[in-house]
Design a protein around this motif. Structure first.
Motif, mmCIF file in Angstrom:
data_model
loop_
_atom_site.group_PDB
_atom_site.id
_atom_site.type_symbol
_atom_site.label_atom_id
_atom_site.label_comp_id
_atom_site.label_asym_id
_atom_site.label_seq_id
_atom_site.Cartn_x
_atom_site.Cartn_y
_atom_site.Cartn_z
ATOM 1 N N VAL A 71 0.826 -1.200 0.000
ATOM 2 C CA VAL A 71 0.000 0.000 0.000
ATOM 3 C C VAL A 71 0.865 1.256 0.000
ATOM 4 O O VAL A 71 0.550 2.256 -0.664
ATOM 5 C CB VAL A 71 -0.957 0.002 1.204
ATOM 6 C CG1 VAL A 71 -1.649 1.361 1.356
ATOM 7 C CG2 VAL A 71 -1.997 -1.103 1.061
ATOM 8 N N LEU A 118 1.698 2.687 -3.311
ATOM 9 C CA LEU A 118 0.617 3.155 -4.169
ATOM 10 C C LEU A 118 0.435 4.665 -4.065
ATOM 11 O O LEU A 118 0.871 5.300 -3.101
ATOM 12 C CB LEU A 118 -0.693 2.449 -3.795
ATOM 13 C CG LEU A 118 -0.727 0.929 -3.953
ATOM 14 C CD1 LEU A 118 -2.046 0.387 -3.437
ATOM 15 C CD2 LEU A 118 -0.512 0.528 -5.415
ATOM 16 N N VAL A 128 -2.351 6.758 -3.396
ATOM 17 C CA VAL A 128 -3.738 6.742 -2.934
ATOM 18 C C VAL A 128 -4.293 8.158 -2.890
ATOM 19 O O VAL A 128 -3.888 8.989 -2.083
ATOM 20 C CB VAL A 128 -3.859 6.079 -1.543
ATOM 21 C CG1 VAL A 128 -5.314 6.097 -1.088
ATOM 22 C CG2 VAL A 128 -3.317 4.666 -1.578
ATOM 23 N N ASP A 137 -5.299 5.828 -6.996
ATOM 24 C CA ASP A 137 -5.469 4.460 -6.515
ATOM 25 C C ASP A 137 -6.440 4.392 -5.344
ATOM 26 O O ASP A 137 -6.466 5.284 -4.487
ATOM 27 C CB ASP A 137 -4.122 3.877 -6.066
ATOM 28 C CG ASP A 137 -3.120 3.800 -7.208
ATOM 29 O OD1 ASP A 137 -3.561 3.627 -8.359
ATOM 30 O OD2 ASP A 137 -1.910 3.919 -6.949
ATOM 31 N N ARG A 138 -7.245 3.329 -5.327
ATOM 32 C CA ARG A 138 -8.143 3.059 -4.210
ATOM 33 C C ARG A 138 -7.879 1.643 -3.704
ATOM 34 O O ARG A 138 -7.506 0.768 -4.486
ATOM 35 C CB ARG A 138 -9.611 3.184 -4.621
ATOM 36 C CG ARG A 138 -10.019 4.596 -5.004
ATOM 37 C CD ARG A 138 -11.497 4.669 -5.358
ATOM 38 N NE ARG A 138 -11.913 6.027 -5.730
ATOM 39 C CZ ARG A 138 -13.142 6.365 -6.073
ATOM 40 N NH1 ARG A 138 -14.095 5.435 -6.089
ATOM 41 N NH2 ARG A 138 -13.435 7.608 -6.415
ATOM 42 N N VAL A 139 -8.097 1.437 -2.423
ATOM 43 C CA VAL A 139 -7.766 0.149 -1.802
ATOM 44 C C VAL A 139 -8.918 -0.328 -0.924
ATOM 45 O O VAL A 139 -9.527 0.466 -0.199
ATOM 46 C CB VAL A 139 -6.482 0.255 -0.947
ATOM 47 C CG1 VAL A 139 -6.160 -1.087 -0.281
ATOM 48 C CG2 VAL A 139 -5.303 0.723 -1.800
ATOM 49 N N SER A 140 -9.206 -1.607 -0.998
ATOM 50 C CA SER A 140 -10.166 -2.260 -0.100
ATOM 51 C C SER A 140 -9.503 -3.495 0.476
ATOM 52 O O SER A 140 -8.554 -4.042 -0.114
ATOM 53 C CB SER A 140 -11.431 -2.654 -0.865
ATOM 54 O OG SER A 140 -12.303 -3.402 -0.045
ATOM 55 N N LEU A 141 -9.972 -3.937 1.616
ATOM 56 C CA LEU A 141 -9.406 -5.140 2.227
ATOM 57 C C LEU A 141 -10.512 -6.011 2.799
ATOM 58 O O LEU A 141 -11.380 -5.531 3.542
ATOM 59 C CB LEU A 141 -8.406 -4.773 3.323
ATOM 60 C CG LEU A 141 -7.557 -5.937 3.861
ATOM 61 C CD1 LEU A 141 -6.157 -5.458 4.212
ATOM 62 C CD2 LEU A 141 -8.205 -6.572 5.084
ATOM 63 N N LEU A 146 -13.479 0.347 -1.110
ATOM 64 C CA LEU A 146 -12.674 1.167 -2.018
ATOM 65 C C LEU A 146 -12.896 2.658 -1.799
ATOM 66 O O LEU A 146 -12.019 3.471 -2.091
ATOM 67 C CB LEU A 146 -13.003 0.806 -3.472
ATOM 68 C CG LEU A 146 -12.524 -0.579 -3.928
ATOM 69 C CD1 LEU A 146 -13.193 -0.957 -5.243
ATOM 70 C CD2 LEU A 146 -11.010 -0.612 -4.063
ATOM 71 N N LYS A 186 -3.587 7.682 2.045
ATOM 72 C CA LYS A 186 -2.840 6.463 2.347
ATOM 73 C C LYS A 186 -2.756 6.162 3.847
ATOM 74 O O LYS A 186 -2.854 5.005 4.271
ATOM 75 C CB LYS A 186 -1.431 6.586 1.761
ATOM 76 C CG LYS A 186 -0.595 5.327 1.857
ATOM 77 C CD LYS A 186 0.794 5.539 1.280
ATOM 78 C CE LYS A 186 0.726 5.964 -0.179
ATOM 79 N NZ LYS A 186 2.063 6.110 -0.783
ATOM 80 N N ILE A 237 -5.398 4.012 5.599
ATOM 81 C CA ILE A 237 -5.348 2.640 5.095
ATOM 82 C C ILE A 237 -4.237 1.872 5.792
ATOM 83 O O ILE A 237 -4.443 0.749 6.280
ATOM 84 C CB ILE A 237 -5.126 2.624 3.564
ATOM 85 C CG1 ILE A 237 -6.319 3.246 2.853
ATOM 86 C CG2 ILE A 237 -4.895 1.189 3.073
ATOM 87 C CD1 ILE A 237 -6.143 3.352 1.350
#
Length: 344
Positions: free
Chosen positions: A9, A12, A14, A19-23, A36, A42, A45
């Protein structure tokens, strides 16, 4: 594993438009830790990843987890930008062999001689049929009932479901509606045109919480009646929850989005939008979510997706009908129970 994710991460870019992040963590059942669209920078996250705790669970159902990610993470309501052409990337970490066979068995939906016209074939393909219905019901029951949607049931906030249907359901609705009521959810129903009155009354909290209309053009006049019923119902107003002139409520609309109502869907959205305008979303008091259904249910947005009334109204007016021929109201109600309301 957690260190790897954190390092990944950190590399990235963000941002809201980058950029988008999911977990999601899974074992027997999956659980979304964040979506997301939960974070736009960042640091939160990375902090969330650092604070992760092992989920636990005896079985590893990778197939069901993959389906969960497809249905609930890679969706516009969760922040997916697939429709904008943004690449969608899934990184799966697994430490064992999966125990489920989620969709590896074939099913004949129709044979060569089942349909005699092109329109019949198109309708059959568009509507589809449940694949492994028992597994799908288990998936809804076991995997979608999560507090990450924003339900405040544990805080004693009233939970309200408003169902709007334009036809009779093809599946059982009694058991799913009873489960919702047992979970403390107050149900109001609006049946239009081909909806079955007895069915609508059986789903509703009580028969007088079911409103029947001949045409979709009658939706506007019934708005005030429904609004009065919602705000005056004894289980939607609880002592100690009043802030100023408003009471906190979590309000979920379950909308018939089948092909049968496609031509009237604008009227449905207009009805919902005007209804939302009567509530106090801006001050964090009322929360609104919308789910559509036909043969399956799909989330349009969660209770915690939007924080202002204007955003909710805009999202409602931008809705497009889900499509699909059969109505499975019972399945949709069970989907709703587990997706919208926190674990009990």
């Amino acid at each position: 594993m957690r260190d790897f994710v954190q390092t990944f991460v950190e590399k990235l870019k963000v941002e809201e438009n980058r950029d988008r992040v999911s977990l999601v963590q899974y074992s027997t059942e999956p659980e979304a830790h964040f979506y997301l669209n939960t974070y736009t920078t960042k640091k939160p996250i990375v902090d969330s990843v650092r604070s992760l705790r092992h989920k636990g669970g005896r079985l590893l159902n990778t197939g069901a987890a993959l389906q969960y990610v497809k249905d609930n993470i890679f969706s516009p309501s969760s922040g997916s930008r697939r429709q904008d052409g943004v690449p969608q990337i899934l990184i799966l970490f697994s430490g064992g062999k999966s125990n489920d066979e989620y969709s590896d068995t074939a099913e004949v939906n129709f044979k060569l001689d089942t349909h005699s016209t092109k329109d019949e074939i198109i309708d059959a393909v568009k509507g589809g049929r449940p694949l492994n219905t028992g597994e799908a019901l288990d998936y809804v029951k076991n995997y979608v009932f999560t507090s990450t949607s924003g339900s405040r049931l544990v805080e004693g906030i009233p939970q309200i479901l408003i169902l709007l249907s334009g036809g009779k359901s093809e599946d059982d609705v009694l058991v799913p509606s009873q489960r919702l009521k047992a979970a403390g959810i107050v149900i109001f129903t609006v049946g239009v045109k081909d909806a079955d009155e007895a069915e609508m009354q059986s789903i509703a909290h009580s028969p007088n919480q079911a409103f029947m209309l001949r045409e979709f053009s009658d939706l506007s006049p019934v708005k005030q009646q429904l609004l009065s019923a919602v705000i005056s119902h004894k289980d939607t107003v609880r002592p100690g929850l009043v802030q100023g002139s408003s009471v906190k409520r979590d309000i979920v609309f379950l909308l018939d989005g089948s092909d049968d109502v496609r031509s009237k869907f604008t009227a449905i959205c207009d009805f919902v939008a005007k209804f939302v305008e009567s509530f106090d979303v801006d001050q964090g008091k009322d929360q609104v979510a919308v789910v559509q259904y036909s043969n399956t249910a799909v989330m349009n947005f969660n209770l915690n997706t939007y924080k202002t009334g204007d955003d909710v109204v805009k999202a409602v007016r931008n809705l497009r009908p889900k499509g699909g021929r059969p109505q499975y109201t019972g399945t949709a109600l069970q989907f709703l129970k587990q997706w919208q309301v926190t674990e009990i």
